[in-house]
Structure formats: C-alpha cells, structure tokens
Design a protein around this motif. Structure first.
Motif, mmCIF file in Angstrom:
data_model
loop_
_atom_site.group_PDB
_atom_site.id
_atom_site.type_symbol
_atom_site.label_atom_id
_atom_site.label_comp_id
_atom_site.label_asym_id
_atom_site.label_seq_id
_atom_site.Cartn_x
_atom_site.Cartn_y
_atom_site.Cartn_z
ATOM 1 N N SER A 214 55.282 40.552 40.206
ATOM 2 C CA SER A 214 53.851 40.482 39.950
ATOM 3 C C SER A 214 53.023 41.063 41.085
ATOM 4 N N GLN B 231 48.173 36.867 43.463
ATOM 5 C CA GLN B 231 49.305 36.921 42.529
ATOM 6 C C GLN B 231 50.410 37.884 42.994
ATOM 7 N N GLU C 267 52.906 46.844 38.551
ATOM 8 C CA GLU C 267 52.744 45.774 37.567
ATOM 9 C C GLU C 267 51.266 45.489 37.347
#
Length: 470
Positions: free
Chosen positions: A333, A344, A394
C-alpha cells in the motif's frame, strides 16, 4: 588492486592444494554440509568422526579442547570481490558511466563450552573503490568492525526441546527475508544489538526478539547501536498437516523510528506488523504466500498499511535442465492523501537488499509488481534465470522508495501509475563448495511516472562477483 589479487591468490591456492581430495569430496557430497547464509547457524560437530574430515579446511572447523570433544573452537571466513556498473543510475540522477569495485571480507570464531554455553564473534571489512560520489551511506563501506558478537545460554526444558537466550550483536533473518534480512546483496550486511530467545521442538520454532539495528559507519570500529530505532516481536514457524507438505509462519513485529520520512513528511513512527506466511518447497509445485497488516502512529496521524506477496513455481520433471516456471505477484500500500496526517504507506522494516533486483532501484513500498520468470539448471552446477519485472504505483498520491524506505521520487507532481519494467538475466555457477561466481545484467525501461517526475532515462546495470567461503 592488491586486495583483488589476494582473493584470486586464495582461490588459486585452494584449488591447487585441495585437488587430490576432489574425488573423495564428490563421492561423499551428501555428508558435506553447505555453508549457511548466517555462518553462526553452522554445526561442525560431525567432524568428531575423523573419517568425515575430507575438506581442505576441516582441520580448523573443529578444534576440540577436551577429550569428550564438546568444548571446541571453529574458525571460518569469506572473501567476496564484486564489480558493479550503472548507466543512468536512478534514471540519470548520476553521471552516465559509473563503474566501481566492492570488496567484502568476513572472519569468525565459534567457541562451544559444552552444550549450554557458546561464544560467537565475526568481523567484517567492506571496501569500495571508484564509485562516482563516493560510497553510498551504510551499504558500501565499513573498513573494519565487529559484525556479530554474542553469547548463547542454552537449556533443554524437555527431551526433544531446546531453549536458547542469545544476547549481543547478531544477524536476524526470517521467512523469505521480505521483512527482516541480513541484507546480503549490498556490500555491508545488517546486524542488530539486543536479545533473542529461541525455542525449538522438531519442526516448531518460536523466537522472541528485542533489538536495535546496528548503525554502519565508514571507518574502523565505529559502528554502534542506533538509538533512534528499535525492533521487537515474536516470530514462529510450524508444520502444516503432512498431506500439504507445507509450513506456516505467524508473527508480530514492532518498529520505532525517531525520524521517519515519507512523501508526506517527517515524524516519529511507531508501527506494529502482524503477518502470516504459507509456504512449500516440494516439487513439482512450490509456493510462498505472505499477508501482512500494519497499524500505529506517524506523528499525529494513524498508520494503516498492508502488503500481499506471492511466489508460485512449477517444475515439470520430464523437461531437460529441470526448469522452474514461476510467477510472483506482489502489492504494497501507498499513502492516499499527503495532506492528511494519517499514513497508508507500507514499511518493509529491514528487507533483503536485493528485493526485486541487485540494482536496488525500487524498494517494496507503494508498488504493484508482476514478475514472470524461468530458472534452468544446467550441467556443472550452473543456474540460469531470466525474469521480467513490471512495476506500478499502488497509490498515485505517493512516491516510490528504495529498500531502506528512503524516498526516491515524489508522487506529488504526476498522476501516472506505471513506473516501468525491468528484464533481467542471471548466471550463477557453484564452481565447488567454496567458490561461487555470479553475473547479472538488467535493463530498466522507464515508464510515464519516472519521465514525468524527474529524469526518466532507461537504466543499464551489470554486476559480477566471485565469493570464496571457508
């Protein structure tokens, strides 16, 4: 230059002096153990049987101090000479041509005082010559230092079980080394100061660790404990039902960094990781699946990050050269909003130095990776591997990082997701038990993200090394 000649001399002398023993060694190869990644994991008590002393270095691998032979000293070492060449390092952030030499030397002594007390010491010398801009911090140069130095105290809580407390400076490596590794690829390996409690019962292994990483510095005996970081946790490995022929790892790991940096900014980081790994090495079908979730605090924000990794291989027995066809699919992530205090971005903690490739251009944070490969086992213990890595971000709101979780490119100036791809060819020859030769060529094809975020030239990378272990 004198160092390189000394390595060549060591290898040549070994081949000349051990030549009469080669026939014996080949006939008894199953009884001769291979060298371990961590030399502290080796056990030479089998040399109490004089008939098994067939190797050139066996006289120094087991030196008993008493009649029972349970007090003994074992000596060993390693020399590695390596050459690396980059054209357009970091996609042309350095001069076009950058070739340099790396040398690494280890020497260790392992003293056993019966079955319950052990002292292990290992010195490391890592040198660099000719790199533009000088050696890279922490990974290229460490003139001479104590790499490992620990005391083991062991006991047997049950007939088939052992419990060992290891205190001092030591290497750590778990699972596929995606999270905690010795950092074998770079010139300077990683070690930790602290405590490790190890329980072993058959195929069950449980470790508890409380450590701080060692901070590698350039000069002589100047490496110290890094007070700004800490690593702790529990790691377990246990067998799955026999029909599966597989095993499972379950673990919790905690990390503290006093000054962590991401594309979002700098802050203190306290991160907790819980993960599971399912794996099997039996042919024809082998697999390695890992799932990990992270939470904690980054400054005033909350951490919520994750990764999923897979490596599936198939080795048909009927084909020549024992091929292994494999596919790796990994994802980790990235941060969803740099203007929000919450984070994140996945943190790989202390991963292996060559996570995707020996060139180390991209590390395992904020990425999607697909990597098909084929591995061929040729005569004379030669292995040839070809693979092609494809990379995406991502999250398009985060940058890309290297293996040390250092930001390589910010993601704030482009929304492009595709980073690029890298075909690679690797040649590995186990000349004999002591000598290995490796050569690698990789070409990174820069994609839209790299071209839009800064220099975006394709990268050529060549490396070759010879390793001698004893």
């Amino acid at each position: 230059m004198k160092i390189r000649y000394s390595i060549i001399a060591i290898i040549t002398l070994h081949l000349l002096l051990s030549a009469p023993q080669q026939a014996i060694s080949l006939e008894t190869e199953p009884s001769v153990p291979s060298y371990k990644l961590n030399r502290a994991d080796e056990d030479y008590r089998y040399l109490k049987d004089g008939t098994r002393r067939i190797d050139f270095w066996d006289p120094i691998k087991y030196l008993p101090f008493n009649d029972r032979g349970d007090w003994y000293l074992s000596l060993g070492g390693e020399a590695r000479e390596r050459y690396e060449y980059f054209d357009n390092y970091n996609w042309k952030e350095l001069p076009r041509d950058n070739g340099y030499a790396l040398q690494r030397f280890f020497f260790h002594g392992d003293v056993h005082f019966g079955a319950n007390v052990r002292l292990f010491g290992q010195f490391q010398s890592s040198l660099e010559n000719g790199r533009s801009g000088g050696p890279r911090p922490s990974i290229d140069k460490d003139e001479l230092d104590l790499h490992q130095g620990f005391l083991d105290l062991s006991m047997k809580p049950a007939a088939d079980a052992t419990l060992t407390l290891r205190s001092g400076r030591q290497e750590l490596a778990y699972g596929s080394q995606r999270i905690i590794a010795v950092r074998e690829g770079p010139n300077v390996r990683q070690s930790f100061d602290g405590f490790r409690l190890m329980y072993r019962l058959g195929d069950l292994a449980v470790d508890g660790i409380a450590t701080r990483p060692v901070k590698s510095n350039k000069y002589t005996f100047d490496d110290g404990t890094d007070p700004s970081q800490a690593l702790w946790g529990v790691y377990s490995v246990f067998p799955l039902p026999p029909a599966t022929k597989g095993k499972a790892d379950l673990y919790y790991l905690g990390l503290y960094r006093g000054n962590a940096a991401f594309d979002q900014g700098h802050a203190k980081e306290t991160r907790h990781s819980v993960g599971a790994r399912l794996w099997r090495t039996e042919r024809p079908l082998d697999y390695n699946f890992e799932f990990l979730y992270q939470w904690g605090k980054f400054g005033d924000g909350d951490i919520s990050a994750w990764t999923v990794a897979s490596d599936t291989g198939y080795s048909p027995a009927e084909l020549p050269f024992s091929p292994r066809f494999a596919l790796k699919v990994d994802i980790a992530s990235g941060d969803q909003d740099p203007n929000n205090h919450d984070l994140q971005t996945f943190n790989p903690l202390f991963p292996k130095g060559a996570y995707f490739s020996e060139d180390g251009l991209i590390g395992p944070a904020n990425f999607i990776n697909i990597n098909p490969s084929i591995e061929l086992h040729l005569p004379k213990d030669v292995t040839l591997t070809a693979n092609w890595d494809f990379f995406w971000r991502e999250s398009i709101h985060d940058g890309i990082y290297n293996n040390a979780v250092v930001l390589v490119r910010s993601g704030k100036n482009t929304s492009a997701r595709y980073i690029g791809s890298q075909p690679q060819l690797q040649f590995e020859w186990d000349v004999q038990r002591h000598i290995t030769i490796v050569a690698i060529y990789a070409h990174f094809l820069a994609g839209p993200f790299l071209r839009e975020s800064g220099p975006g030239e394709d990268v050529d990378y060549v490396t070759t090394w010879v390793t001698y272990k004893f």
